[in-house]
Scaffold this motif. Structure first.
Motif, PDB file in Angstrom:
ATOM      1  N   ARG A  22       2.043 -22.922  44.450  1.00 36.97           N
ATOM      2  CA  ARG A  22       0.907 -22.047  44.729  1.00 36.97           C
ATOM      3  C   ARG A  22       0.341 -21.469  43.436  1.00 36.97           C
ATOM      4  O   ARG A  22       0.958 -21.545  42.376  1.00 36.97           O
ATOM      5  N   ALA A  23      -0.826 -20.875  43.563  1.00 38.38           N
ATOM      6  CA  ALA A  23      -1.474 -20.286  42.399  1.00 38.38           C
ATOM      7  C   ALA A  23      -0.619 -19.199  41.777  1.00 38.38           C
ATOM      8  O   ALA A  23      -0.559 -19.060  40.554  1.00 38.38           O
ATOM      9  N   ASP A  24       0.083 -18.411  42.605  1.00 41.38           N
ATOM     10  CA  ASP A  24       0.903 -17.339  42.054  1.00 41.38           C
ATOM     11  C   ASP A  24       2.087 -17.904  41.267  1.00 41.38           C
ATOM     12  O   ASP A  24       2.543 -17.303  40.290  1.00 41.38           O
ATOM     13  N   GLN A  25       2.587 -19.088  41.664  1.00 38.96           N
ATOM     14  CA  GLN A  25       3.663 -19.709  40.914  1.00 38.96           C
ATOM     15  C   GLN A  25       3.170 -20.238  39.572  1.00 38.96           C
ATOM     16  O   GLN A  25       3.871 -20.150  38.562  1.00 38.96           O
ATOM     17  N   HIS A  26       1.959 -20.766  39.561  1.00 40.74           N
ATOM     18  CA  HIS A  26       1.353 -21.184  38.296  1.00 40.74           C
ATOM     19  C   HIS A  26       1.200 -19.982  37.372  1.00 40.74           C
ATOM     20  O   HIS A  26       1.469 -20.070  36.174  1.00 40.74           O
ATOM     21  N   ARG A  27       0.753 -18.878  37.923  1.00 38.36           N
ATOM     22  CA  ARG A  27       0.588 -17.672  37.104  1.00 38.36           C
ATOM     23  C   ARG A  27       1.944 -17.193  36.581  1.00 38.36           C
ATOM     24  O   ARG A  27       2.054 -16.727  35.435  1.00 38.36           O
ATOM     25  N   ALA A  28       2.983 -17.288  37.401  1.00 36.11           N
ATOM     26  CA  ALA A  28       4.312 -16.864  36.978  1.00 36.11           C
ATOM     27  C   ALA A  28       4.815 -17.718  35.817  1.00 36.11           C
ATOM     28  O   ALA A  28       5.353 -17.202  34.829  1.00 36.11           O
ATOM     29  N   VAL A  29       4.625 -19.023  35.933  1.00 36.16           N
ATOM     30  CA  VAL A  29       5.055 -19.924  34.859  1.00 36.16           C
ATOM     31  C   VAL A  29       4.225 -19.673  33.603  1.00 36.16           C
ATOM     32  O   VAL A  29       4.754 -19.633  32.486  1.00 36.16           O
ATOM     33  N   ARG A  30       2.939 -19.479  33.770  1.00 33.80           N
ATOM     34  CA  ARG A  30       2.086 -19.192  32.609  1.00 33.80           C
ATOM     35  C   ARG A  30       2.515 -17.888  31.928  1.00 33.80           C
ATOM     36  O   ARG A  30       2.480 -17.774  30.689  1.00 33.80           O
ATOM     37  N   ARG A  31       2.934 -16.905  32.719  1.00 38.55           N
ATOM     38  CA  ARG A  31       3.395 -15.636  32.152  1.00 38.55           C
ATOM     39  C   ARG A  31       4.636 -15.864  31.280  1.00 38.55           C
ATOM     40  O   ARG A  31       4.759 -15.289  30.192  1.00 38.55           O
ATOM     41  N   VAL A  32       5.533 -16.707  31.744  1.00 39.34           N
ATOM     42  CA  VAL A  32       6.729 -17.026  30.971  1.00 39.34           C
ATOM     43  C   VAL A  32       6.349 -17.776  29.692  1.00 39.34           C
ATOM     44  O   VAL A  32       6.850 -17.485  28.602  1.00 39.34           O
ATOM     45  N   VAL A  33       5.468 -18.758  29.831  1.00 36.60           N
ATOM     46  CA  VAL A  33       5.037 -19.544  28.669  1.00 36.60           C
ATOM     47  C   VAL A  33       4.409 -18.640  27.614  1.00 36.60           C
ATOM     48  O   VAL A  33       4.715 -18.743  26.415  1.00 36.60           O
ATOM     49  N   ASP A  34       3.534 -17.732  28.028  1.00 34.47           N
ATOM     50  CA  ASP A  34       2.892 -16.819  27.077  1.00 34.47           C
ATOM     51  C   ASP A  34       3.920 -15.918  26.400  1.00 34.47           C
ATOM     52  O   ASP A  34       3.814 -15.634  25.198  1.00 34.47           O
ATOM     53  N   THR A  35       4.920 -15.474  27.157  1.00 37.68           N
ATOM     54  CA  THR A  35       5.970 -14.623  26.591  1.00 37.68           C
ATOM     55  C   THR A  35       6.789 -15.387  25.559  1.00 37.68           C
ATOM     56  O   THR A  35       7.104 -14.859  24.479  1.00 37.68           O
ATOM     57  N   LEU A  36       7.137 -16.620  25.870  1.00 40.71           N
ATOM     58  CA  LEU A  36       7.916 -17.434  24.939  1.00 40.71           C
ATOM     59  C   LEU A  36       7.135 -17.688  23.655  1.00 40.71           C
ATOM     60  O   LEU A  36       7.680 -17.595  22.542  1.00 40.71           O
ATOM     61  N   ARG A  37       5.863 -18.011  23.796  1.00 35.92           N
ATOM     62  CA  ARG A  37       5.040 -18.291  22.617  1.00 35.92           C
ATOM     63  C   ARG A  37       4.884 -17.060  21.725  1.00 35.92           C
ATOM     64  O   ARG A  37       4.792 -17.180  20.496  1.00 35.92           O
ATOM     65  N   ALA A  38       4.858 -15.896  22.326  1.00 34.22           N
ATOM     66  CA  ALA A  38       4.624 -14.670  21.563  1.00 34.22           C
ATOM     67  C   ALA A  38       5.848 -14.226  20.774  1.00 34.22           C
ATOM     68  O   ALA A  38       5.713 -13.458  19.810  1.00 34.22           O
ATOM     69  N   ASP A  39       7.034 -14.690  21.146  1.00 33.13           N
ATOM     70  CA  ASP A  39       8.255 -14.214  20.491  1.00 33.13           C
ATOM     71  C   ASP A  39       9.305 -15.313  20.508  1.00 33.13           C
ATOM     72  O   ASP A  39      10.254 -15.289  21.287  1.00 33.13           O
ATOM     73  N   LEU A  40       9.134 -16.294  19.611  1.00 26.12           N
ATOM     74  CA  LEU A  40      10.023 -17.445  19.605  1.00 26.12           C
ATOM     75  C   LEU A  40      11.402 -17.116  19.054  1.00 26.12           C
ATOM     76  O   LEU A  40      12.376 -17.807  19.343  1.00 26.12           O
ATOM     77  N   GLY A  41      11.505 -16.081  18.248  1.00 22.23           N
ATOM     78  CA  GLY A  41      12.771 -15.767  17.615  1.00 22.23           C
ATOM     79  C   GLY A  41      13.783 -15.120  18.525  1.00 22.23           C
ATOM     80  O   GLY A  41      14.974 -15.065  18.199  1.00 22.23           O
ATOM     81  N   VAL A  63      10.527 -24.608  39.942  1.00 23.22           N
ATOM     82  CA  VAL A  63       9.075 -24.426  39.851  1.00 23.22           C
ATOM     83  C   VAL A  63       8.587 -24.775  38.452  1.00 23.22           C
ATOM     84  O   VAL A  63       7.579 -25.471  38.282  1.00 23.22           O
ATOM     85  N   PHE A  64       9.294 -24.314  37.436  1.00 29.46           N
ATOM     86  CA  PHE A  64       8.901 -24.593  36.058  1.00 29.46           C
ATOM     87  C   PHE A  64       8.896 -26.100  35.795  1.00 29.46           C
ATOM     88  O   PHE A  64       7.945 -26.639  35.212  1.00 29.46           O
ATOM     89  N   GLY A  65       9.947 -26.790  36.249  1.00 36.12           N
ATOM     90  CA  GLY A  65      10.012 -28.229  36.052  1.00 36.12           C
ATOM     91  C   GLY A  65       8.901 -28.965  36.763  1.00 36.12           C
ATOM     92  O   GLY A  65       8.358 -29.947  36.252  1.00 36.12           O
ATOM     93  N   ALA A  66       8.526 -28.499  37.965  1.00 30.36           N
ATOM     94  CA  ALA A  66       7.464 -29.158  38.724  1.00 30.36           C
ATOM     95  C   ALA A  66       6.105 -28.975  38.053  1.00 30.36           C
ATOM     96  O   ALA A  66       5.264 -29.874  38.080  1.00 30.36           O
ATOM     97  N   ILE A  67       5.872 -27.817  37.446  1.00 32.01           N
ATOM     98  CA  ILE A  67       4.572 -27.529  36.836  1.00 32.01           C
ATOM     99  C   ILE A  67       4.480 -28.073  35.415  1.00 32.01           C
ATOM    100  O   ILE A  67       3.476 -28.691  35.031  1.00 32.01           O
ATOM    101  N   VAL A  68       5.531 -27.864  34.619  1.00 31.58           N
ATOM    102  CA  VAL A  68       5.493 -28.226  33.204  1.00 31.58           C
ATOM    103  C   VAL A  68       6.016 -29.642  32.966  1.00 31.58           C
ATOM    104  O   VAL A  68       5.553 -30.347  32.073  1.00 31.58           O
ATOM    105  N   GLY A  69       6.980 -30.065  33.772  1.00 29.71           N
ATOM    106  CA  GLY A  69       7.505 -31.421  33.638  1.00 29.71           C
ATOM    107  C   GLY A  69       8.852 -31.503  32.968  1.00 29.71           C
ATOM    108  O   GLY A  69       9.494 -32.562  32.996  1.00 29.71           O
ATOM    109  N   ILE A  70       9.313 -30.426  32.337  1.00 31.17           N
ATOM    110  CA  ILE A  70      10.632 -30.389  31.705  1.00 31.17           C
ATOM    111  C   ILE A  70      11.269 -29.034  31.993  1.00 31.17           C
ATOM    112  O   ILE A  70      10.566 -28.078  32.337  1.00 31.17           O
ATOM    113  N   PRO A  71      12.597 -28.906  31.851  1.00 25.62           N
ATOM    114  CA  PRO A  71      13.250 -27.620  32.101  1.00 25.62           C
ATOM    115  C   PRO A  71      12.795 -26.548  31.102  1.00 25.62           C
ATOM    116  O   PRO A  71      12.357 -26.868  29.989  1.00 25.62           O
TER     117      PRO A  71
END
Length: 305
Positions: A22-41, A63-71
């Motif tokens: 669902r759209a909310d799951q996409h937003r959840a994964v995007r939120r994680v991706v943005d957080t990871l990118r902002a603080d890789l260390g 959900v992450f694997g289904a949207i992004v394709g990898i764990p």
């Protein structure tokens, strides 16, 4: 994402999940991706990433694997190595300092992982990025051009696929191309993993073509990926293939390519499209590998430092 999630090309459990993302799951994964990118260390466990997504750990992993394709863990590794590539090109930091800055605690682990997923060591990547110049695209194509021997008489002995453009990708690919110094190449590679990382098993360069061909490879199950970008003889210009610039287009096969008994059992078509925010970073040093494979830089004979 790089992967095609249509029914029939992935495992049944992933297919079921992909259909109900669902759209909310996409937003959840995007939120994680943005957080990871902002603080890789900062180290991030699966449970910590799931908490950011407000999902249970097991379900977030699916959900992450289904949207992004990898764990998620592999995605974080890819982000860190992508940042390392940028620092190697744009800074004079020592490799050791870069290792710690992108979240690794061991230089040996960082170097081996970088070499495995990028296709060369951090030192080699930096050297090639700072070479005086690279060959022009016509020179490179002439060096890497493949001439199939007479034994390749059947289409089953050459991988053939169509290259098309998504509506948005077609527009992007045609912008200002009349002013390009060189035409845009389409690099097509075969990978054993379902992500374009490391050195491909086989590759080719398609120029303004609606098809690609690849020579025979050992029996197995392969994944086809492609990337299109503007070639430059200035190494730093295309060392990173900056997807954020909108100048990079990618494609993934709609199914694995199977080789059985020295025969290609199916064809795989490609649809070029713009990079999406949740796409895993393209770690393969595409331009570097093409240059290195045909014109090794003399400094690469030295051991990595």
């Amino acid at each position: 994402m790089w992967h095609d999630t249509r029914l029939g090309h992935r495992g049944p459990r992933e297919h079921t999940l992909t259909r109900v993302v669902r759209a909310d799951q996409h937003r959840a994964v995007r939120r994680v991706v943005d957080t990871l990118r902002a603080d890789l260390g900062t180290p991030r466990s699966l449970s910590e990433m799931a908490e950011i997504a407000n999902l249970s750990s097991a379900y977030f992993n699916q959900v992450f694997g289904a949207i992004v394709g990898i764990p998620p863990s592999r995605y974080l590794t890819a982000l860190r190595l992508e940042a390392a590539k940028r620092l190697l090109v744009e800074s004079d930091l020592r490799v050791t300092d870069i290792c710690f800055q992108v979240g690794y605690n061991s230089l040996g682990t960082f170097t081996s992982r970088f070499t495995q997923l990028v296709g060369m060591s951090p030192y080699q990547f930096r050297v090639l990025s700072r070479a005086p110049e690279w060959p022009s695209l016509p020179q490179l194509v002439s060096r890497t051009g493949r001439s199939f021997p007479p034994v390749y008489r059947s289409h089953k002995q050459i991988a053939v696929g169509a290259i098309r453009w998504s509506p948005v990708g077609a527009l992007d690919s045609e912008l200002d191309t009349t002013h390009d110094v060189e035409p845009r190449p389409i690099f097509v590679g075969l990978y054993r993993q379902a992500i374009p990382q490391g050195e491909p098993v086989a590759h080719t360069i398609a120029l303004g073509s609606s098809t690609y061909t690849l020579p025979m490879v050992p029996d197995g199950r392969y994944h086809v990926f492609a990337v299109s970008f503007r070639w430059s003889t200035v190494p730093r210009a295309n060392a990173l293939l900056d997807a954020a610039s909108g100048d990079v287009l990618v494609a993934s096969g709609d199914r694995p390519l199977r080789v059985v008994g020295a025969r290609f059992r199916n064809h795989v078509d490609l649809v070029m499209r713009p990079v999406q925010p949740t796409d895993p970073p393209l770690l393969t040093a595409v331009p570097h590998l093409l240059v290195r494979s045909k014109a090794p830089h003399p400094l690469l004979r030295r051991s990595a430092s």
